[in-house]
Structures are given as structure tokens and as C-alpha cells.
Design an enzyme around this catalytic site. Sequence first.
Site, short mmCIF file in Angstrom:
data_model
loop_
_atom_site.label_atom_id
_atom_site.label_comp_id
_atom_site.label_asym_id
_atom_site.label_seq_id
_atom_site.Cartn_x
_atom_site.Cartn_y
_atom_site.Cartn_z
N ALA A 90 0.79 -0.91 0.05
CA ALA A 90 -0.29 -0.07 0.30
C ALA A 90 0.97 1.32 -0.11
O ALA A 90 1.77 1.11 -0.17
CB ALA A 90 -0.87 -0.01 1.07
N LYS A 91 0.14 2.63 -0.21
CA LYS A 91 1.08 3.89 -0.18
C LYS A 91 0.18 4.33 0.32
O LYS A 91 -1.12 4.41 -0.26
CB LYS A 91 2.10 4.21 -1.64
CG LYS A 91 3.63 4.80 -1.42
CD LYS A 91 4.42 3.57 -0.91
CE LYS A 91 5.19 4.75 -0.76
NZ LYS A 91 6.22 4.27 -0.25
#
Length: 418
Positions: free
Chosen positions: A109-110
Site C-alpha cells: 500500500a502507499k
Amino acid sequence: MVRAGSPPPSSFQETVQLFEQIADELNLQDDVRLLLRSPYRELRVEVPVRMDDGSLRVFPGYRVQHNGARGPYKGGIRYHPQADLDEVRTLAALMTWKCALVDLPFGGAKGGVQCDPSAMSEGELNRLTRRYTQNIAHIIGVNRDIPAPDMGTNAQIMAWMMDAFGQLQGHTPGIVTGKPIALGGSFGREAATGRGASILLRLLCKELGHEPAATSVAVQGYGNVGSWAARLSAEAGFHVVAVSNSRGGTYNGSGLDISAIDRHVQGGGRLGDFAGGDRISNDELLALPCDVLIPAAIGDTVTDVNCASVRASLIIEAANHPLSAAADAALTERGAVILPDILANAGGVTVSYFEWTQNIQQFRWDEERVNTELEHVLTQAYHAVRALAGEQQITMRRAAHRIAVARVAEAVRLRGFV
Ligand code: NAD
């Protein structure tokens, strides 16, 4: 193929193109390919902040969860004026492949907020962080998605995130990694990404027969990752000849005194004014006649426009996606050896994993244990990548992505997603 006059591909398009190439090489089944090509969830939020002058500003914020087949989503939060959905998507996908490559039980994720943290007061950053955390709180969690620091964020911002999440859910130290030690952070986390890059630099140079004392290194980006990479590479005996940040850099062909640079910077000095070196621009740093280039700043700093000037024969991608696909192809063609980002900067997420593990167990490891385990994880991943690259006569980037995509695809199939 890019037609004349058409805009260059975005970094996410480049990430997808690489994925498609790897999927072809692995003969990946169409359903798995379809699932892995795009992110699982993309959240865009408005982050309103009352500024110190009484005005209200609204910053766009993002959290992208790319793939969670191997475990909870994991990835940093970036505060940067150019943070946008395309960039966050790219970085989320890279996190999926990075965690799989070093075999951590995490997905990718980011997050990002489009803001300029250097132009904001501590109070404004605190309010921004709390509001952003509240806005994404429904999709994060110790067993769902665990943020960490990235460009423009640090241990203090993680402490505010933990506190804001704790106000909603009760005290939850494992909700973020990269926290201050006093709040459940791990020893060794701050240095981990730079330490990882310097461990891999050592392994690669040993294998290629480059003696540290005869190897010159230039580091682009003297922030968390770059400064630790420079410090630990110098400690390992390499000649760190140049470092830079967004305002320019300093060069000394006989080797820079990194401790003296740290004192200069801590005293508020600019790198370009450091008395122990000559002032250089970022373009000049890229073109230095050195053996190793460590890009440790933002993405796409080396593109088809400037890659012809790069003279280093080894490139350690401490930053995420520092080379555009065109630059990667041109430098590879020229014979440069490129240690790809998903391996070169995996030290950070590896020690984040150790921090999460310690938080869950409510037990603390000493720094020696953290650093020993880090070296073990990265050494294993390095040898796996080198072995596949050698066996198949492919670049380390392709070898690293093949290992990673194959692992994620296996998890997708075993879970019955397809
Ligand atoms: P940071 O904000 O601490 O430092 C970034 C540095 O880069 C600053 O010194 C800034 O002035 C400099 N910079 C910005 N633009 C530049 C340019 N065009 N030329 C030269 N220098 C420039 O960020 P960080 O945490 O050190 O992250 C650096 C890179 O490493 C990012 O690509 C990030 O995604 C990647 N990364 C970070 C971590 C981590 O643990 N922090 C983990 C994995 C990957």
C-alpha cells in the site's frame, strides 16, 4: 511504444508495463494477471487544515491498497507537493512486490498528502496528520493496513498518527511503524533503509570484486535514506565523494567527512556551503566520474533526458522508482549494473515488519538483533535475485520482479481469489 509527440508514460503505466512483461515471462494465468494489474482499493480524501494565520486550506490525501494476498497492506505515507494518485499507485504496487521479494507477510500500500511540509509549522503538520488519519482510519488497522514514514514524514508524524488512531480505537502501537522509540518504535528503524542499501552495496561490490577503499560513491538526496546510506557506506570503507539534496550538493574527490557534514547540516548549513567540499548542482552530481550512484531522493530523477550523463557503473536504487523505464533501458544497454528499488530499499519495510512484530508481542529487541536479522533477510533476497539473474541471463530488476510476482500469484491462487 511511445509515439513521437505523445507524453511520456506515467510512472504507474511503466510499473504496469513491467508487470505485464514479467507476467508473460512467468506464463501467468489471465485471471491472476487481471487481478494483479491494478490496485484493490484507492481512497482519495480531502484534508482540511486550519493554518496558523487563521485561513483554511484543503489538501488532497490518498491511500492506495494494491494487493493484500500475502498479508495486511503495508506502505509509507509521503508528504510532498507532487504526491498524486499516479505516484501513490506506483509506490503501492512497488510495495506489494518489495514485501514479497524479501518474503515479509505483508501486501502493498502507499499513502500521500499533496502538501509542502517544509513550508508548514509543527502545529499545522500535527493538525494535517490527525485529520488525514481520521479520514483513512476506516481502512487501516494492525491486521489490515499499517502505514510508515516516507518522504516528508518521520517518527514524529507516526506518533501523531498513532495517537489520532488511538483516540478512535484505543491505544494501538502496531497501527504504524517508524514510531519514536519512546512510543514503541524499533531500535534501528530510522537507519534501516540506508543500512539496507549499504549492506547490498557491500554484497554487490564483494561479488564484483570492487574493493570499498577503491570505490567512489555519490548519493543523491541527503534525507533519512540518503544520509544513512552515505554514513554507513563511509563506515564500511567506501569513498563517499558527493551528496546532495533539493538545494544542491557538495563534492570532494578524496572522500567527504560525513560526520562533519552532519554537524554542518544540523547547524543549519546548506550542503553547498560545506567547507570540506566543492559546491555542485544535482545535474553535476549525476555526471560525476564515480563508481557508484545511489539515488535516494524522489522518483524519476534519472530519465531519458539526463541518463546519458550518468557515468557510474553501479546504481543502487535507494529511492523508489528513481529511474524512468527509458533511463533504465539505456543504462542497462550501456552495461551499468542496477540494483532495483524493491531490493535496494527493502531494509526499511523489513525493520518495519520487526517493529510490528515487537508491538504485537509487546516485547523489544535490542539493536544488534534488529541489525543482524535485517542483514540476514537482505542477504537471502540478494542471493536469490543474483542466482536467478545469472541463471536466466536477465537483469536484477527482472529477476527481483519475477520472484515477487510469482510469490504473490501463488498466494492469490491459494486464497481462491481466482
Ligand atoms: P526524506 O524526505 O527524508 O529525504 C529526501 C531527500 O531528497 C531530501 O534531502 C530532499 O531535499 C532530497 N531531494 C528531493 N528532491 C531532490 C532532487 N531532485 N535532487 C536531489 N535531492 C532531492 O525522504 P526519505 O525517507 O529519505 O526517502 C527518500 C526516498 O527513499 C524516497 O524515494 C522514498 O520513497 C524512498 N524510501 C524511503 C524509505 C524510508 O524508510 N524512509 C523506505 C523505502 C524507500
